[in-house]
Design a protein around this motif. Structure first.
Motif, PDB file in Angstrom:
ATOM      1  N   SER A 110       0.796  -1.225   0.000  1.00 33.58           N
ATOM      2  CA  SER A 110       0.000   0.000   0.000  1.00 33.58           C
ATOM      3  C   SER A 110       0.829   1.276   0.000  1.00 33.58           C
ATOM      4  N   LYS A 151      -1.758   4.310  -0.105  1.00 33.28           N
ATOM      5  CA  LYS A 151      -3.172   4.100  -0.422  1.00 33.28           C
ATOM      6  C   LYS A 151      -3.912   3.691   0.835  1.00 33.28           C
ATOM      7  N   THR A 152      -5.125   4.216   0.990  1.00 33.05           N
ATOM      8  CA  THR A 152      -5.933   3.918   2.165  1.00 33.05           C
ATOM      9  C   THR A 152      -7.406   3.871   1.764  1.00 33.05           C
ATOM     10  N   LYS A 163      -9.388   1.301   1.661  1.00 33.72           N
ATOM     11  CA  LYS A 163      -9.539   0.167   0.735  1.00 33.72           C
ATOM     12  C   LYS A 163      -9.073   0.536  -0.675  1.00 33.72           C
ATOM     13  N   ASP A 164      -7.967   1.227  -0.713  1.00 35.31           N
ATOM     14  CA  ASP A 164      -7.316   1.658  -1.963  1.00 35.31           C
ATOM     15  C   ASP A 164      -8.131   2.663  -2.762  1.00 35.31           C
ATOM     16  N   ARG A 165      -9.101   3.294  -2.128  1.00 31.70           N
ATOM     17  CA  ARG A 165      -9.897   4.292  -2.841  1.00 31.70           C
ATOM     18  C   ARG A 165      -9.241   5.678  -2.782  1.00 31.70           C
TER      19      ARG A 165
END
Length: 450
Positions: A180, A213-214, A216-218
């Protein structure tokens, strides 16, 4: 697009040198300053008489970045945009074309540490073919010319002024990341002694970048910090003969470099006649350029295909110049003169834009972008001062308060200018069966300079 593996290979200190001869229509002009300097790039030819012809530089999606902040070793690829449709989204700032630079990033895995370095030597390949003292005397004898300043010497002033230049460059980078988050950082140091005595520079550059990224990768967040310090020292390059680069050709080869008592030879009975070695050793100058840039980016996926983006940039450029003309200076007879100047430029940028990409029935592709941009430039915020008539040369430029004499207006300021630009822009692309493409772009700029 020019990838890193396709760029020029060599001991380069300027990103422009990587592209020389690689892109049709791109002209990279080598700086003529033996001190090094920065090369200039022209993409669409001269489009103005007084303004800048430099293209717009976009580094990792941030427009207006100073390319001097990017060491050549940190560049992954360079894209060059020339046609009107490709540059339209950037508005009037892209009148001279756009160069998009993508820097190297970290990737998932263990930390990767890379060192690269080189040393190089420089020498003047072809000098001007000047008369030697013996040739000058022979010419004068054959044409009944009296050489009033013939002291019996045979001095080659080009050799006295020039030397073999030496440079070394060191770059250390580290990169890595997790699933991430990725990071990269690098430090670069360049030092150079030019082919002219008394001329040289050094440059220290540091860069750091982290992306994560955080949600949920949004949501993707990234922060970058770039900074460098460049020191330059040089020799006199004024007019009316007060230039080392001129005097090493016009100064008589029949005179010595120094007198018997060790002082510099001087003959001021001839107008505009200055000993180049006196100017090198008695006229000192130094300039320090400091650049700092902080960037931030955010990208949020609202729904599939719809993204909201925000870019932020703060850049601070400062210049500190100092000069001292000693008691022995031929170009200044004021018993030592010192000058100090300092200037600061600040650029701020904010962009917010949305992207929507959608494919319908595997035949139709639609891409829409709408955005807002705010930019402010505060230029030439600074002042300077000059003092003369010092007791000796020990202090130099370090304490102007020790000067015993001042001009009527010894301190002076600059007229700081503030320019602000606010823009709204949009672009739509439609593709049918990947064969037919239509593109629409619109932008409205409002600038305080109008």
């Amino acid at each position: 697009t020019v990838q890193a593996k396709d760029m020029n290979i060599g001991a380069y200190t300027d990103p422009g040198q990587l592209l020389q001869g690689k892109v049709p229509g791109l002209v990279v002009v080598q700086n003529s300053d033996p001190n090094g300097g920065v090369n200039s790039m022209t993409l669409r030819g001269a489009s103005t008489l007084n303004g800048s012809t430099d293209p717009l530089y976009v580094v990792d999606g941030i427009p207006g970045v100073d390319l001097n902040l990017i060491p050549p070793q940190d560049i992954e690829s360079i894209d060059v945009l020339r046609d009107a449709s490709a540059t339209a989204i950037y508005g009037s700032k892209a009148a001279n074309g756009v160069i998009i630079v993508t820097t190297k990033k970290g990737s998932e895995g263990k930390a990767n540490v890379v060192y690269s370095g080189y040393v190089s030597w420089e020498k003047v390949a072809n000098d001007h073919d000047m008369m030697t003292a013996d040739e000058l005397r022979d010419y004068a004898a054959r044409h009944n010319i009296t050489l009033n300043n013939d002291l019996g010497f045979n001095t080659n002033w080009q050799k006295e002024v020039q030397r073999t230049g030496f440079a070394h460059n060191h770059n250390l980078s580290i990169s890595g990341g997790t699933k991430s988050t990725n990071y990269s950082a690098s430090v670069n140091y360049i030092a150079r002694d030019g082919v002219i005595r008394g001329v040289g520079n050094n440059l220290f550059t540091a860069r750091a970048f982290v992306e994560t990224k955080t949600l949920k990768d949004r949501l993707t967040l990234s922060v970058g910090v770039n900074g460098n310090v460049r020191n330059e020292w040089g020799v006199t390059r004024d007019t009316d003969g007060k230039s080392v680069y001129n005097s090493m050709y016009y100064y008589s080869p029949c005179v010595p470099t120094v007198n018997e008592d060790g002082s510099w030879y001087s003959d001021m009975s001839i107008s505009q006649n200055y000993n180049p070695l006196t100017m090198i050793n008695e006229n000192r100058s130094r300039a320090a350029f400091k650049r700092l840039q902080i960037t931030g980016k955010a990208r949020l996926m609202i729904i599939d295909g719809l993204f909201l983006n925000a870019n932020f940039s703060y850049q601070n450029n400062s210049k500190d110049y100092k000069e001292y003309l000693s008691h022995n200076s031929e170009t200044n007879k004021r018993n030592g003169q010192a000058k100090r100047e300092t200037y600061t430029d600040i650029n701020k940028l904010m962009e917010i834009y949305g992207n929507y990409d959608k494919e319908f029935n595997e035949m139709h592709k639609l891409s829409v972008m709408l955005g807002y941009s705010w930019e402010q430039q505060d230029n030439k915020d600074g002042f300077g001062a000059t003092g003369y008539n010092f007791y000796d040369d020990a202090i130099g430029w370090n304490n102007l308060g020790m000067a015993n004499s001042w001009d009527e207006d010894p301190a002076y300021g600059t007229d700081m200018s503030t320019k602000r630009m606010i823009s709204f822009y949009g672009r739509a692309n439609y593709s049918f069966a990947s064969r037919y493409i239509a593109q629409f772009a619109i932008r409205r700029d409002g600038a305080s300079s109008f």
